[in-house]
Design a protein around this motif. Structure first.
Motif, mmCIF file in Angstrom:
data_model
loop_
_atom_site.group_PDB
_atom_site.id
_atom_site.type_symbol
_atom_site.label_atom_id
_atom_site.label_comp_id
_atom_site.label_asym_id
_atom_site.label_seq_id
_atom_site.Cartn_x
_atom_site.Cartn_y
_atom_site.Cartn_z
ATOM 1 N N GLY A 176 26.332 -75.074 -2.530
ATOM 2 C CA GLY A 176 27.370 -75.658 -1.697
ATOM 3 C C GLY A 176 28.365 -76.539 -2.422
ATOM 4 O O GLY A 176 29.044 -77.352 -1.786
ATOM 5 N N ARG A 177 28.489 -76.382 -3.731
ATOM 6 C CA ARG A 177 29.438 -77.213 -4.478
ATOM 7 C C ARG A 177 30.864 -76.777 -4.152
ATOM 8 O O ARG A 177 31.289 -75.678 -4.501
ATOM 9 N N LEU A 178 31.600 -77.671 -3.514
ATOM 10 C CA LEU A 178 32.941 -77.360 -3.051
ATOM 11 C C LEU A 178 33.909 -77.216 -4.213
ATOM 12 O O LEU A 178 33.831 -77.946 -5.205
ATOM 13 N N ARG A 179 34.809 -76.240 -4.093
ATOM 14 C CA ARG A 179 35.898 -76.044 -5.045
ATOM 15 C C ARG A 179 35.406 -75.888 -6.494
ATOM 16 O O ARG A 179 36.008 -76.385 -7.428
ATOM 17 N N GLU A 180 34.311 -75.164 -6.645
ATOM 18 C CA GLU A 180 33.809 -74.927 -8.002
ATOM 19 C C GLU A 180 34.645 -73.868 -8.723
ATOM 20 O O GLU A 180 34.736 -73.863 -9.945
ATOM 21 N N TYR A 181 35.248 -72.976 -7.942
ATOM 22 C CA TYR A 181 36.100 -71.918 -8.504
ATOM 23 C C TYR A 181 37.421 -71.883 -7.760
ATOM 24 O O TYR A 181 37.544 -72.378 -6.636
ATOM 25 N N ILE A 182 38.393 -71.251 -8.380
ATOM 26 C CA ILE A 182 39.600 -70.794 -7.692
ATOM 27 C C ILE A 182 39.708 -69.305 -7.953
ATOM 28 O O ILE A 182 39.739 -68.872 -9.107
ATOM 29 N N ALA A 183 39.725 -68.518 -6.882
ATOM 30 C CA ALA A 183 39.916 -67.066 -6.991
ATOM 31 C C ALA A 183 41.381 -66.769 -6.690
ATOM 32 O O ALA A 183 41.903 -67.205 -5.668
#
Length: 376
Positions: A176-183
């Motif tokens: 549930g780590r928020l904003r770990e990636y940007i797709a």
């Protein structure tokens, strides 16, 4: 996890409020005959007699029943679906191609329609008309989701709404780590500056590119320099280059005015569009290289991942890394749950059933390489 239909609950609450208002007004002590006469509409021109509405009938109105829309049903499926596989179950499930195809086809794609993004000039910044950035449909509670918007918006010196638009979504990572990636999609000629602005704004330490520039037609423009290049207010320089059989790593610096930051760029060109690689090993090597790069990174910002559309190969890579983290930590993996969670953040992640099968195959290979304890 919030499963209630927000729209429905608001409508329901409005209904209750209306009934309460009606309850206060529907029992006058002894309505006079003159009061009842005011109910009739005065048709004479110039009349100053007010129209009085009879509220007494509201007390008998049935409460409005919550009506769930197709979007509500889609989101409930994506939030609640799960199929946890222990290591031994994963090996067997990965071989059940028909079962995997059936499971994949039940997952709602959760695509955004163009009507939902009424942003002037947006269409000129989308590589594909039907692949649009999702908008997260969650409740903005600080302990669950502090920002209900999963769509990335550019903020620096933006006076027009269309200037803030980029086809990109924040993606929730493992645990549930928020904003770990940007797709995001592969940059276009007219979005290269926007891409570098996003990298700067989000303090991105790593860019993972899973496409060639050309695959029969353009899949992505050459958005980085050979040595040094200027993109709007940003100056990008190549500080180092290392090549191996499976990927190419570039050490970049990005400069804005007097500030300079380091960004690593990993190009993984051997994965054909809407298909799967011949072997899962190179993808696992890429995941390992990304782990190594992030451990050495100075910035905690999200990792940018893109292919051409930003959903197929991009989704497979992110799902693979999350699945590897699950297997290493718990000795089991919920691939269905991972894909559903990705599609809440960006519609269409994992584009084909073949990619879904390949994801299972890759994670089964990874699980077979783990110690027998499986993280316990």
């Amino acid at each position: 996890m919030v499963q209630a239909c927000l729209v429905c609950s608001r409508v329901h609450n409005s209904s209750l409020s209306a009934q309460a208002a009606g309850a206060d007004m529907d029992k006058p002590d002894k309505p006079s005959p003159s009061a009842r006469k005011h109910v009739h509409l005065q048709e004479r021109r110039g009349s100053n007699v007010s129209l009085v509405l009879d509220m007494s009938s509201l007390g008998s109105v049935e409460p409005i029943q919550p009506i769930c829309t197709p979007r509500d049903i889609t989101l409930k499926f994506l939030r609640t679906s799960s199929h946890v596989l222990r290591r031994e179950e994963l090996q067997q499930h990965a071989q059940s191609l028909t079962q995997l195809q059936e499971e994949f086809l039940k997952i709602p794609p959760n695509f955004v329609s163009p009507e939902e993004l009424e942003i002037p000039g947006r269409a000129s910044k989308d590589r594909y008309k039907t692949i649009l950035p999702s908008m997260c449909h969650c409740i903005p509670l600080p302990h669950i989701c502090p920002d209900p918007e999963s769509r990335v918006c550019l903020r620096r010196a933006r006076s027009q709404e269309e200037d803030s638009y980029i086809n990109a979504n924040y993606i929730t990572g493992y645990a549930g780590r928020l904003r770990e990636y940007i797709a995001t999609q592969g940059p276009m000629l007219n979005t290269v500056t926007d891409f570098w602005e996003m990298v700067w704004q989000e303090e991105v330490p790593l860019i993972v590119m899973i496409t060639k520039l050309q695959e029969r037609k353009e899949k992505c423009v050459h958005y980085w320099p050979e040595k040094e290049g200027t993109y709007g207010p940003f100056t990008v320089r190549v500080q180092g280059l290392s090549e191996c059989v499976e990927y190419v790593v570039r050490d970049l610096s990005i400069q804005l005015e007097g500030e300079c930051r380091q960004v690593k760029h990993i190009l993984f060109p051997s994965w054909p569009d809407q298909q799967t690689p011949e072997s899962a090993k190179p993808l696992l090597h890429l995941v390992s290289k990304v782990e190594e790069a992030l451990q050495a990174a100075a910035s905690p910002g999200p990792t940018v991942v893109h292919c051409s559309a930003g959903i197929g190969r991009t989704g497979c890579f992110i799902a693979t890394r999350i699945g590897c983290q699950q297997l290493k930590d718990k000795g089991e993996v919920d691939i269905l749950g991972i894909v559903c969670r990705l599609r809440i953040d960006r519609g269409g992640m994992i584009q084909t059933s073949e990619q879904y099968q390949f994801l299972h195959h890759t994670l089964a290979l990874y699980a077979s390489q783990l110690p027998e304890a499986g993280g316990h």
